[in-house]
Design a protein around this motif. Structure first.
Motif: not given
Ligand code: ZN
Length: 295
Positions: A245-249, A254-259
């Motif tokens: 996940l890129r910034p803004g997505e 805020p802690q989420r890193r994956h789709w």
């Protein structure tokens, strides 16, 4: 399991801290005694990663390490010995050390804790390898045989570029497999360095169902998948972790890193469908049935 980006960071760190320097190699646990005896007192020339494998070259010998599910290197030393504390499976961080040196000017390492398969030691620090699934010394012929069986590694491309030959090799490998693309991506002979997280996140990003037969993927799709995995792995090397996940997505998470990875049962950030998960060949597969339709 560490994916390719971790192995490339590991190879860089070993190059920076050990290459060209005479090291001492031991096997505190005893299971790598013969290998350690062969490697000690010499200077490693260079370390390289191919997918999830690490190879350290010393003259004709090659030290092969596969971290597997539990393996990790931990690094300790004085201030001049800088870098990541651990690379591989997560480990607890040990305390900062107040260094002591022997008469030869070599840092005195802490007593090995746990089952240390290999310890490599230079005057200003050392690294401990624990829990690898493979740790052995190869001859050039054995090295050649091991690497010949590995698929192309997207991190072997020049910075910022796509190597057409490697991309074509990936496409041919996919075309020859009689499994789904979800299964093919985990086969290190198809593409080296992809694990569970990059599989899920790259297929999601390209809108490809993991159940599509590998052999029927269109050429543009496999080219796009190669480019996507290249970009994701490069981000992983740069950031030291997988964050697709890129910034803004992140959409208020805020802690989420994956789709999709580990987000089963929750709505897809892109289409709102519920993200699914099931086992495929013993590994968990994550996908969005809304974004990744089977054609
Ligand atoms: Zn979706």
């Amino acid at each position: 399991m560490p994916e390719g980006h971790t192995l490339h960071r590991l190879a860089s760190q070993i190059n920076r801290l050990f290459a060209g320097r005479t090291w001492r190699v031991t096997s505190p646990q005893g299971r790598f005694d013969a290998g350690a005896a062969r490697l000690t007192g010499r200077a490693p020339e260079r370390a390289e990663a191919h997918g999830k494998q690490l190879f350290v070259h010393l003259g004709p010998d090659i030290w092969q390490v596969h971290l597997g599910l539990y393996g990790a290197f931990s690094f300790r030393g004085d201030e001049s010995f800088s870098g990541a504390d651990t690379l591989g499976a997560p480990r607890t961080k040990t305390q900062t050390l107040s260094p002591e040196y022997d008469e030869a000017g070599w840092i005195v390492p802490e007593a090995p804790a746990g089952a240390v398969r290999a310890r490599v030691h230079v005057p200003n620090g050392w690294a401990d390898l624990r829990g690898p699934s493979k740790c052995q010394v190869l001859s050039p012929m054995q090295y050649e045989a091991v690497t010949r069986r590995l698929g192309p590694d997207p991190l072997h491309q020049p910075d910022g570029q796509i190597d057409a030959a490697l991309a074509a090799q990936f496409q041919q490998n996919l075309a020859r497999r009689r499994v789904s693309v979800g299964a093919a991506l985990m086969d290190q002979a198809v593409i080296a360095g992809v694990g569970n997280i990059y599989r899920a996140e790259s297929l999601f990003a390209e809108g490809i169902s993991p159940d599509v037969a590998s052999a029927v993927l269109a050429e543009e799709q496999s080219a796009a998948l190669w480019a996507r995995l290249t970009a994701q792995l490069r981000d992983g090397v740069a950031e030291g972790r997988i964050r697709t996940l890129r910034p803004g997505e992140e959409r208020r998470q805020p802690q989420r890193r994956h789709w999709v990875y580990q987000h089963q049962g929750t709505p897809c950030l892109r289409c709102g469908e519920i993200i699914r998960m099931r086992e495929l060949q013993g590994r968990r597969l994550y996908w969005c049935p809304g974004c990744q339709l089977v054609p």
